[in-house]
Motif scaffolding. Sequence first.
Motif, PDB file in Angstrom:
ATOM      1  N   VAL A  97      41.084  27.274  21.741  1.00 60.81           N
ATOM      2  CA  VAL A  97      39.868  27.245  22.444  1.00 60.81           C
ATOM      3  C   VAL A  97      39.984  28.096  22.350  1.00 60.81           C
ATOM      4  N   CYS A  98      40.064  29.457  21.727  1.00 57.99           N
ATOM      5  CA  CYS A  98      39.598  30.698  21.840  1.00 57.99           C
ATOM      6  C   CYS A  98      38.297  30.602  20.546  1.00 57.99           C
ATOM      7  N   SER A  99      38.738  29.642  19.519  1.00 51.01           N
ATOM      8  CA  SER A  99      37.911  29.431  18.417  1.00 51.01           C
ATOM      9  C   SER A  99      36.881  28.657  18.840  1.00 51.01           C
TER      10      SER A  99
ATOM     11  N   THR B 283      40.534  35.568  27.782  1.00 49.64           N
ATOM     12  CA  THR B 283      39.786  35.464  28.716  1.00 49.64           C
ATOM     13  C   THR B 283      40.650  33.885  29.022  1.00 49.64           C
ATOM     14  N   VAL B 284      40.969  33.239  27.904  1.00 48.77           N
ATOM     15  CA  VAL B 284      41.489  32.130  28.041  1.00 48.77           C
ATOM     16  C   VAL B 284      42.930  31.729  29.155  1.00 48.77           C
ATOM     17  N   TRP B 285      43.220  33.038  28.830  1.00 50.50           N
ATOM     18  CA  TRP B 285      45.453  33.240  29.941  1.00 50.50           C
ATOM     19  C   TRP B 285      44.779  34.075  31.352  1.00 50.50           C
TER      20      TRP B 285
ATOM     21  N   ASP C  15      44.615  32.262  36.674  1.00 47.18           N
ATOM     22  CA  ASP C  15      44.057  31.985  37.953  1.00 47.18           C
ATOM     23  C   ASP C  15      43.630  30.958  38.115  1.00 47.18           C
ATOM     24  N   GLY C  16      44.254  29.661  37.183  1.00 45.62           N
ATOM     25  CA  GLY C  16      43.982  28.467  37.809  1.00 45.62           C
ATOM     26  C   GLY C  16      42.879  27.392  37.561  1.00 45.62           C
ATOM     27  N   LYS C  17      41.763  28.474  37.206  1.00 44.94           N
ATOM     28  CA  LYS C  17      40.705  28.038  36.306  1.00 44.94           C
ATOM     29  C   LYS C  17      41.406  26.381  34.975  1.00 44.94           C
TER      30      LYS C  17
END
Length: 112
Positions: free
Chosen positions: A71-73, A81-83, A88-90
Amino acid sequence: MEVKRICQHCGNGFTAQTSVTKYCGDICAKRAYKARKRAEKIEASNEETRQIIQAPIVELQAKDFLSIGEVCSLFQVSRATVWRMGRDGKLKTVKIGKRKFVSRKALDSLFE
């Protein structure tokens, strides 16, 4: 028939004997041909490089489930950011063993 022309390679003026002549002589015609072939090779090389760069992204877009690193790449964001988005549930994540995965639907719904 005499037609005044400007050589497309060197830019010098010349008198053409036909209406389709582009170059002032054989030397300019050969040099223009070489330059054209060189430009074609460079463009082919650049296209090959673009395809090599795009290959991993196209491969990731075809998957239904992506790891956090993928997802990061894909989105060119940091792991933090992904974590954070998962925490946060987004972004809905699924844990399998010790690894977390994100579904393609969750990523698509993120942008809707």
